[in-house]
Design a protein around this motif. Structure first.
Motif, PDB file in Angstrom:
ATOM      1  N   LYS A   9      36.624  58.005  23.409  1.00 30.04           N
ATOM      2  CA  LYS A   9      35.851  57.310  24.444  1.00 30.04           C
ATOM      3  C   LYS A   9      35.721  55.839  24.090  1.00 30.04           C
ATOM      4  N   ILE A  10      35.904  54.989  25.087  1.00 32.58           N
ATOM      5  CA  ILE A  10      35.688  53.562  24.899  1.00 32.58           C
ATOM      6  C   ILE A  10      34.768  53.050  26.003  1.00 32.58           C
ATOM      7  N   ASN A  11      33.871  52.159  25.612  1.00 32.44           N
ATOM      8  CA  ASN A  11      32.912  51.595  26.565  1.00 32.44           C
ATOM      9  C   ASN A  11      32.968  50.074  26.477  1.00 32.44           C
ATOM     10  N   PHE A  12      33.142  49.416  27.614  1.00 28.57           N
ATOM     11  CA  PHE A  12      33.163  47.955  27.659  1.00 28.57           C
ATOM     12  C   PHE A  12      31.796  47.449  28.108  1.00 28.57           C
ATOM     13  N   SER A  13      31.164  46.647  27.247  1.00 27.42           N
ATOM     14  CA  SER A  13      29.867  46.066  27.602  1.00 27.42           C
ATOM     15  C   SER A  13      29.895  44.583  27.237  1.00 27.42           C
ATOM     16  N   GLY A  14      28.737  43.933  27.305  1.00 26.51           N
ATOM     17  CA  GLY A  14      28.769  42.504  27.088  1.00 26.51           C
ATOM     18  C   GLY A  14      27.569  41.994  26.349  1.00 26.51           C
ATOM     19  N   GLY A  15      27.085  40.844  26.781  1.00 26.25           N
ATOM     20  CA  GLY A  15      27.401  40.044  27.958  1.00 26.25           C
ATOM     21  C   GLY A  15      27.632  40.859  29.214  1.00 26.25           C
ATOM     22  N   GLU A  16      28.404  40.253  30.112  1.00 28.24           N
ATOM     23  CA  GLU A  16      28.711  40.875  31.392  1.00 28.24           C
ATOM     24  C   GLU A  16      30.228  41.026  31.536  1.00 28.24           C
ATOM     25  N   PRO A  17      30.741  42.260  31.486  1.00 30.04           N
ATOM     26  CA  PRO A  17      32.192  42.478  31.520  1.00 30.04           C
ATOM     27  C   PRO A  17      32.896  41.952  32.775  1.00 30.04           C
ATOM     28  N   PHE A  18      32.165  41.818  33.882  1.00 29.25           N
ATOM     29  CA  PHE A  18      32.797  41.374  35.134  1.00 29.25           C
ATOM     30  C   PHE A  18      32.751  39.855  35.302  1.00 29.25           C
ATOM     31  N   LEU A  19      32.268  39.141  34.298  1.00 26.85           N
ATOM     32  CA  LEU A  19      32.114  37.695  34.403  1.00 26.85           C
ATOM     33  C   LEU A  19      33.463  36.977  34.430  1.00 26.85           C
ATOM     34  N   HIS A  20      34.422  37.488  33.673  1.00 27.22           N
ATOM     35  CA  HIS A  20      35.710  36.812  33.536  1.00 27.22           C
ATOM     36  C   HIS A  20      36.686  37.225  34.637  1.00 27.22           C
ATOM     37  N   ASP A  21      37.178  36.238  35.366  1.00 26.16           N
ATOM     38  CA  ASP A  21      38.283  36.460  36.317  1.00 26.16           C
ATOM     39  C   ASP A  21      37.957  37.528  37.363  1.00 26.16           C
TER      40      ASP A  21
END
Length: 251
Positions: A9-21
């Motif tokens: 399992k991998i989880n993308f978090s941040g900051g805000e993952p949708f901030l870039h591009d």
């Protein structure tokens, strides 16, 4: 390297993952992890403010779980906490994202950090209406160096609640079946966290202490310095049905 080492399992978090591009970057990462690496579970944690329906249309099939951070269902409290999204109503946006998850067969999850400003709130009705697969409820945790500025830690201290306060909140919501509580102790030791340099971050001493990068020393050498407690991971319910292919849900 992580997949070869046994990652499921991998989880993308941040900051805000949708901030870039406009979310394209995290979308490509999600697609790669599901399509190329064939990971059982790929998830994202977001505040939801930048997610568009077009993203679901393009990448929704590759995403197992979308977790949205929601600390209050009262907009005035969201302003106090810092969850305010300008002209956008955070709670209204939450319901919109819930509907998109249904449309594109993405499991919907809510993350809430319980702090001094929301600890007395009753969220039973709203959580049951949204019906997430999991409602992760975190006790506000101070991490040294997490926010920039000399006064950051002192400013964050105003959010901290006692263990007793946290337990009262949990008791008030004990009938919510999807509730998954995480105290400070459970959080600090039970996550494998990688930063943008592919270094494991050890939080055991109240700050994020990085290992050497897996790109430099390999996975086995780096993970020894992660501070990961497998028993605590299992105790907090870290292992669950996390692939949407295995979930029997009414989307």
């Amino acid at each position: 390297m992580l997949k070869e080492g046994g990652m499921e399992k991998i989880n993308f978090s941040g900051g805000e993952p949708f901030l870039h591009d406009r979310g394209e970057f995290v979308g490509k990462l999600v697609q790669f992890c599901k399509q190329d690496l064939e990971l059982p579970s790929v998830s994202i944690v977001s505040n939801g403010s930048l997610i568009r329906k077009q993203w679901f249309q393009k990448y929704g099939e590759y995403l197992d779980i979308l977790a949205i951070s929601c600390d209050s269902f009262d907009e005035d409290v969201n302003v106090l906490i810092g969850r305010h999204q300008g002209k956008k109503n955070h709670v209204e946006n939450l319901h919109k994202l819930r509907q998109w998850c249904r449309e594109y067969a993405v499991a919907f999850k809510i993350n809430s950090v319980i702090n001094r400003f929301n600890v007395e709130e009753d969220m039973n009705e709203q959580i049951k209406a949204l019906n997430p697969v999991r409602w992760k409820v975190f006790q506000c945790l101070l991490i040294e160096g997490e926010n920039s500025g000399e006064d950051a830690l002192r400013e964050a201290e105003k959010f901290v609640i006692s263990d007793e306060d946290f337990d009262r909140f949990l008791d008030r919501h004990k009938d919510v079946s999807c509730l998954v509580p995480e105290s400070n102790q459970k959080m600090r030791d039970s996550y494998l966290i990688l930063d943008e340099y592919m270094r494991f971050l050890n939080c055991r001493n109240g700050r994020k202490e990085p290992s050497k990068s897996i790109l430099d020393v390999g996975l086995e050498a780096a993970i020894k310095f992660s501070g990961f407690d497998e028993k605590m991971f299992l105790k907090r319910g870290g292992k669950y049905v996390w692939s949407k292919a295995d979930m029997k849900l009414d989307w």
